[in-house]
Design a protein around this motif. Structure first.
Motif, mmCIF file in Angstrom:
data_model
loop_
_atom_site.group_PDB
_atom_site.id
_atom_site.type_symbol
_atom_site.label_atom_id
_atom_site.label_comp_id
_atom_site.label_asym_id
_atom_site.label_seq_id
_atom_site.Cartn_x
_atom_site.Cartn_y
_atom_site.Cartn_z
ATOM 1 N N THR A 1 -4.128 12.041 -1.358
ATOM 2 C CA THR A 1 -5.112 12.964 -0.790
ATOM 3 C C THR A 1 -4.449 14.321 -0.574
ATOM 4 O OG1 THR A 1 -6.235 11.163 0.378
ATOM 5 C CG2 THR A 1 -6.703 13.400 1.119
ATOM 6 N N ARG B 1 -3.176 5.661 -2.907
ATOM 7 C CA ARG B 1 -4.186 6.676 -2.626
ATOM 8 C C ARG B 1 -3.486 8.007 -2.348
ATOM 9 N NH1 ARG B 1 -7.701 4.369 1.012
ATOM 10 N NH2 ARG B 1 -6.667 5.082 2.888
ATOM 11 N N LYS C 1 0.259 5.471 0.458
ATOM 12 C CA LYS C 1 -0.674 6.563 0.747
ATOM 13 C C LYS C 1 0.098 7.868 0.891
ATOM 14 C CE LYS C 1 -4.031 3.542 2.998
ATOM 15 N NZ LYS C 1 -4.890 3.289 4.153
ATOM 16 N N ASP D 1 0.832 -1.191 0.000
ATOM 17 C CA ASP D 1 0.000 0.000 0.000
ATOM 18 C C ASP D 1 0.874 1.250 0.000
ATOM 19 O OD1 ASP D 1 -2.725 -1.221 0.433
ATOM 20 O OD2 ASP D 1 -1.682 -2.005 2.174
ATOM 21 N N THR E 1 -11.199 3.230 3.328
ATOM 22 C CA THR E 1 -10.509 4.150 4.225
ATOM 23 C C THR E 1 -10.996 3.968 5.652
ATOM 24 O OG1 THR E 1 -10.237 5.790 2.480
ATOM 25 C CG2 THR E 1 -10.084 6.599 4.731
ATOM 26 N N ASN F 1 -1.338 -0.694 -4.055
ATOM 27 C CA ASN F 1 -2.531 0.139 -3.978
ATOM 28 C C ASN F 1 -2.114 1.563 -3.614
ATOM 29 O OD1 ASN F 1 -4.459 -2.132 -4.242
ATOM 30 N ND2 ASN F 1 -3.629 -2.715 -2.249
ATOM 31 N N ASP G 1 -10.621 -0.363 -1.990
ATOM 32 C CA ASP G 1 -9.710 -0.149 -0.861
ATOM 33 C C ASP G 1 -10.371 0.784 0.144
ATOM 34 O OD1 ASP G 1 -7.552 0.050 0.815
ATOM 35 O OD2 ASP G 1 -6.417 1.411 -0.465
#
Length: 372
Positions: free
Chosen positions: A137, A135, A103, A101, A182, A133, A180
């Motif tokens: 933000t 993400r 992020k 992952d 949150t 994966n 996925d």
């Protein structure tokens, strides 16, 4: 930096308070981890800016190859007062032959009448053999004393809840078939043939995925009577404390549609939880035709703080299970003016035993966040 296979790496937090006309260039760089290791990297940089600055540059750079990796990069810039300056944030990831992952989070917040210029950049170079994966933000928040600008609409997060035990294979099922999450709603206690309760091991697994936990209390089937509400709230607090849930997290009473419910139970639950170190939340089908909706409004008439401070997780309307990519627009149904920040829009998936949800980003402030 070379890593011995099977070891874990954790990078620490860097916090700076900045004032005056100065420039910074901050680099966190993790180079060429090329063995088949289990790698955990958490980079957090917080710049607290008071007054004026020339330029603040923050760069986080990660290069990872081979193994399993959980990478989380956080940059937080906080501008206060009436100063000015240029603040630049950059996150760069070069990932190859790696699963796991990734992020990236950048948050810029300004209070006062300052004149700050922000620029944000995230670059992910993913090799052909990377199975990771990702993400990203970015959140910008501004408020001033001389005519506050409108706040941006909070981001809506996709998540799940489940009564099943949380395992790696469970996560693999969710990611393969749905998306996925949150936020992950999980039960505080085990009820035979109903729910598997959280354990410290499951908490660690959920948080290692970077997910927030929404704690659910369902050890009752009668939601009537003030003293009953008080007693159930006390039991929920006990479970939360035993698990080590930190203060400020919301505990949600699970009021199922088959349960009898009245305003006094809601008031007893809310007043007891609110008097503790936790926040109060209630889950249920808040359809205007349901007894829960009517009882909630009656409870508000007795104590208006319920409307302003209790968090609602509503299962109305039910539009059906979807994948993350096909989730509907955030449109929960709940009493007018309430803190309806969570919506369980689909229930009882045939695969993975989950319900699918949407969460207003504001709710993250009262969920059990990773690392806490």
């Amino acid at each position: 930096m070379r890593v011995t296979p099977g070891y874990t790496i954790l990078f620490a937090v860097l916090i700076m308070a900045i004032s005056g006309f100065i420039s910074f260039y901050n680099i966190g760089k993790n180079n060429s981890m090329d063995n088949k290791a289990t790698i955990i990297i958490t980079n957090t940089v917080e710049n607290n800016i008071y007054g004026s600055v020339g330029k603040v540059d923050t760069v986080i750079s990660n290069q990872v190859s081979n193994g399993t990796a959980n990478l989380e990069n956080n940059i937080m810039n906080n501008g206060n007062g009436d100063g000015n300056g240029e603040i630049s944030s950059s996150i760069e990831n070069d990932v190859n032959k790696t699963s796991g992952d990734l992020k990236n989070n950048i948050t810029n917040s300004v209070e006062g009448d300052g004149n700050y210029r922000f620029s944000n950049s995230t670059q992910n170079e993913l090799g052909d053999e990377a199975d990771i994966n990702v993400r990203n933000t970015v959140e910008n928040k501004a408020s001033g004393t001389d005519g506050d600008p409108p706040s941006p609409s909070p981001e809506v997060m996709w998540g799940i809840d489940s009564a099943s035990e949380t395992t790696e294979s469970f996560y693999a099922c969710v990611r393969e078939n749905f998306g996925d999450p949150t936020v992950f709603g999980r039960y505080l206690e085990t009820r035979e043939n109903i729910s598997r309760g959280l354990t410290p091991q499951q908490v660690s697994l959920i948080h290692s995925k970077g997910d927030y936990i929404l704690p659910i209390f369902n050890n009752f089937n009668d939601a009537t009577g003030y003293e009953n509400g008080v007693n159930e709230a006390r039991e929920a607090i006990g479970y939360a404390q035993d698990l080590g849930i930190p203060s400020g997290v919301a505990l949600f009473a699970d009021i199922e549609p088959t349960y009898p419910v009245d305003a006094e139970f809601i008031r007893g639950w809310f007043e007891t939880i609110s008097a503790s170190s936790y926040e109060s939340g209630i889950y249920g089908i808040f359809d205007p035709q349901r007894a829960l909706y009517q009882s909630y409004n009656a409870a508000v008439q007795s104590n208006n703080a319920i409307l302003e401070e209790n968090y609602i997780w509503t299962a109305s309307p039910n539009v059906g299970i979807t994948t993350q990519a096909e989730a509907p627009e955030f449109n929960p149904e709940a009493p007018e003016g309430s803190l309806a920040l969570a919506w369980q829009y689909g229930i009882d998936a045939d695969t993975c035993n989950i319900d699918t949800n949407l969460f207003d980003g504001e709710l993250l402030k009262v969920l059990w966040k990773p690392g806490s």
